[in-house]
Write an enzyme that holds these catalytic residues in place. Structure first.
Site, PDB file in Angstrom:
ATOM      1  N   GLY A   1       0.812  -1.213   0.000  1.00  0.00           N
ATOM      2  CA  GLY A   1       0.000   0.000   0.000  1.00  0.00           C
ATOM      3  C   GLY A   1       0.842   1.256   0.000  1.00  0.00           C
TER       4      GLY A   1
ATOM      5  N   ARG B   1      14.526   0.197   0.868  1.00  0.00           N
ATOM      6  CA  ARG B   1      14.848  -1.110   1.428  1.00  0.00           C
ATOM      7  C   ARG B   1      15.467  -1.982   0.340  1.00  0.00           C
ATOM      8  NH1 ARG B   1       9.437  -2.733   4.793  1.00  0.00           N
ATOM      9  NH2 ARG B   1       8.478  -3.075   2.751  1.00  0.00           N
TER      10      ARG B   1
ATOM     11  N   ASP C   1       1.451 -11.210   6.561  1.00  0.00           N
ATOM     12  CA  ASP C   1       1.928 -10.329   5.494  1.00  0.00           C
ATOM     13  C   ASP C   1       3.249  -9.679   5.879  1.00  0.00           C
ATOM     14  OD1 ASP C   1      -0.047  -9.144   7.350  1.00  0.00           O
ATOM     15  OD2 ASP C   1       0.547  -7.259   6.437  1.00  0.00           O
TER      16      ASP C   1
HETATM   17  P1  AMP Z   1       1.770  -3.017   8.153  1.00  0.00           P
HETATM   18  O1  AMP Z   1       0.964  -3.275   9.381  1.00  0.00           O
HETATM   19  O2  AMP Z   1       2.595  -1.770   8.196  1.00  0.00           O
HETATM   20  O3  AMP Z   1       2.562  -4.199   7.732  1.00  0.00           O
HETATM   21  O4  AMP Z   1       0.726  -2.715   6.982  1.00  0.00           O
HETATM   22  C1  AMP Z   1      -0.346  -3.561   6.662  1.00  0.00           C
HETATM   23  C2  AMP Z   1      -0.944  -3.154   5.350  1.00  0.00           C
HETATM   24  O5  AMP Z   1      -1.362  -1.810   5.374  1.00  0.00           O
HETATM   25  C3  AMP Z   1      -0.026  -3.295   4.152  1.00  0.00           C
HETATM   26  O6  AMP Z   1      -0.785  -3.696   3.065  1.00  0.00           O
HETATM   27  C4  AMP Z   1       0.492  -1.892   3.980  1.00  0.00           C
HETATM   28  O7  AMP Z   1       0.920  -1.642   2.668  1.00  0.00           O
HETATM   29  C5  AMP Z   1      -0.738  -1.079   4.322  1.00  0.00           C
HETATM   30  N1  AMP Z   1      -0.380   0.259   4.796  1.00  0.00           N
HETATM   31  C6  AMP Z   1       0.167   0.607   5.981  1.00  0.00           C
HETATM   32  N2  AMP Z   1       0.358   1.934   6.058  1.00  0.00           N
HETATM   33  C7  AMP Z   1      -0.072   2.448   4.892  1.00  0.00           C
HETATM   34  C8  AMP Z   1      -0.147   3.772   4.347  1.00  0.00           C
HETATM   35  N3  AMP Z   1       0.259   4.843   5.022  1.00  0.00           N
HETATM   36  N4  AMP Z   1      -0.645   3.912   3.097  1.00  0.00           N
HETATM   37  C9  AMP Z   1      -1.068   2.857   2.397  1.00  0.00           C
HETATM   38  N5  AMP Z   1      -1.041   1.593   2.849  1.00  0.00           N
HETATM   39  C10 AMP Z   1      -0.547   1.392   4.083  1.00  0.00           C
HETATM   40 MG    MG Z   2       3.506  -4.988   6.337  1.00  0.00          MG
END
Ligand code: AMP
Ligand code: MG
Length: 526
Positions: free
Chosen positions: A100, A191, A278
């Site tokens: 995302g 990264r 994920d």
């Molecule tokens: P995470 O908990 O950071 O691993 O994120 C879980 C999901 O939310 C993943 O699909 C990320 O890409 C999406 N995500 C987290 N933060 C954002 C953001 N600011 N904008 C878009 N997608 C996000």
């Molecule tokens: Mg993630």
């Protein structure tokens, strides 16, 4: 840098970039361009990662490169994309998630045949951004940049970080989801890893019943990312039995790597904080540094993640069990590729065996005892309640332990590991008794003292990225002093050395940091 971008040239995706959030079916990726930012500045770079890419720090700092690392331009050969994946979050199937806010720029094919994918985190919206903005704040980007490199220097498998770039744009976040949003500086981390494929990349096509896409991704991953494994022998595409044997060997390997990874976290006192499927790398790398934390006071029940503070699913002492739970999700996802579930159960047994072996070897290495027998593990398990009730600083305790004289064990060695004299006094009898048992084991083994100390000091770091150290660096950068990141990184480059003059970076958590946001409490908001 030569790019070959196998993920997007060999696997089905959405090849034409198109705005808008959506469900993406039948495709493993979507072409997407990073969204430019206003005023990129390089806050810090990793010389080691740059060297892997055969670039020097001067090149990294050049305007063209900084613009690339900010998502403002592309280098020849780059073909940016976001990956499509799902995942189990906090125990529940969450459906499509996807990159995302991470955008891969390309896969660098290195001269030695290995490969490194470059990925910008915080580079703007993608089809997978759902309701969010695709951006990342400076504080979490500093934490990801520093911890990626710190883990590498500690010898823990991890994705790497090439650069930390400030965007010049503000990002609005409600840090504790309590109705207090504020504008914060934005940043982007580049990264670097051989692959960013997660368990969730396999779970999504499986959940959608797309067996052909799933099989394609499994066989691609085996071919691209596990090419040098001895079990990975050539198979005729129509030889179903041989294909199944190879896929089973691959799953067993993923199980073993995951066990080794999480055992490495336990050795150094790292708590990931969001072990959703994920966020589990298929290569067994630490991936997605969010609300992670480092153990200060030894506490198997501690989690840094306020979003998880009630259930504590991802607490320190439960990380092994969660890794296993996640591997069962992966097994379930790929089960349709197997005639029976036996090979998957066998794979999971590899986790168990590797985990037990790694736990025993962690105990032996940390205590400086022989790996072969169970004494070290028994002593380690007997020590934990004392460390926990004594609120003992984990890093300081194990580091000082190498200085113990087996002929005259004394708890005085550990003064710096306690934060409270009363608790220290209350803990002393239990600690004395454990030290006596430990000294007996050391005397029985009679290993030369200098050799034992050197070996223990390679297992027990002096310097880790203590939560408050990361926060101090964040405070300094937010106040305009970018050097804070490079200075801290320089300490973390040599975590097992004493580093005269840098003792302050090894100090236990000061009282001001005990309940400060960012030091002991973190949220998923980043
Ligand atoms: P995470 O908990 O950071 O691993 O994120 C879980 C999901 O939310 C993943 O699909 C990320 O890409 C999406 N995500 C987290 N933060 C954002 C953001 N600011 N904008 C878009 N997608 C996000
Ligand atoms: Mg993630």
């Amino acid at each position: 840098m030569r790019f070959d971008n196998r993920f997007v040239t060999e696997l089905p995706g959405e090849p034409i970039a198109r705005p808008g959030r959506r469900q993406v079916m039948g495709a493993l990726w979507s072409a997407v361009d990073p969204t430019p930012v206003s005023a990129p500045r390089l806050i810090a770079g990793s010389a080691e990662v740059a060297a892997l890419l055969e670039i020097d720090l001067a090149t990294l700092a050049s305007p063209e490169m900084v613009a690339t690392l900010a998502g403002n331009c592309l280098l020849p050969g780059m073909r940016p994309w976001a990956a499509n994946y799902g995942g189990h979050q906090f125990g529940n199937w969450a459906g499509q998630l996807g990159d995302g806010r991470a955008i891969s720029l390309g896969e660098v094919a290195r001269r030695d045949g290995s490969r490194l994918e470059l990925q910008l985190k915080g580079a703007g919206p993608t089809p997978y951004s759902r309701t969010a903005d695709g951006r990342a704040v400076l504080r979490s980007s500093i934490r990801e940049f520093l911890c990626s490199e710190a883990m590498h220097h500690l010898g823990v498998p991890t994705t790497r970080a090439l650069s930390l770039v400030g965007t010049g744009d503000a990002v609005v976040r409600d840090m504790f989801y309590d109705g207090n949003p504020r504008a914060e500086p934005g940043a982007i981390v580049c990264r670097v890893a051989p692959s960013f494929v997660r368990f969730g990349n396999f779970e999504l096509p499986a959940a959608r019943g797309d067996g052909a896409l799933l099989a394609q991704l499994v066989d691609f991953t085996i071919a691209r990312d596990f090419a040098h494994c001895d079990w990975n022998v050539a198979v005729e595409p129509d030889d179903a039995a041989a294909l199944e044997v190879r896929r089973a060997a691959w799953f067993a390997e993923v199980c073993e790597r995951t066990a080794r990874l999480v055992a490495a976290w336990m050795r150094v006192g790292f708590v990931h904080g969001v072990m959703n499927t994920d966020n589990m790398s298929i290569l067994g790398l630490t991936i997605d540094y969010g609300p992670y934390g480092w153990i200060d006071d030894f506490d198997l029940d501690w989690t840094p993640n306020t979003t998880d503070s009630r259930e504590r699913r991802y607490r320190f002492g439960q990380q092994g069990a969660i890794a296993q739970w996640n591997l069962r999700c992966l097994a379930g996802a790929i089960a349709s590729l197997f005639a029976s579930t036996d090979p998957l159960h066998e794979g999971l047994a590899h986790f168990e065996a590797e985990w037990n072996r790694a736990e025993q070897s962690n105990a032996a290495l940390k205590l400086g005892l022989a790996i072969e027998d169970s004494t070290a593990l028994e002593l380690m398990n007997a020590l934990h309640p004392t460390l926990q009730s004594g609120e003992v600083d984990m890093t300081i305790f194990f580091r000082e332990l190498s200085g113990l004289d087996p002929a005259a064990p004394s708890a005085a060695l550990f003064e710096a590991a306690f934060h409270d004299e009363q608790i220290a006094a209350r803990t002393q009898p239990a600690l004395d008794s454990w030290l006596a048992d430990y000294a007996t084991a050391l005397r029985r083994e009679a290993r030369p003292g200098a050799e034992r100390r050197a070996s223990m000091n390679r297992a027990n770091p002096r310097f880790v990225l203590r939560n408050y150290l990361a926060q101090q660096a964040i405070d300094r950068v937010e106040a305009g002093d970018d050097r804070a990141v490079a200075e801290l990184l320089d300490v973390l480059r040599h975590p097992y050395d004493e580093q005269a003059g840098r003792e302050a970076f090894a100090a236990r958590r000061p009282d001001w940091a005990r309940n400060r946001a960012g030091c002991s409490m973190l949220s998923c908001s980043s």
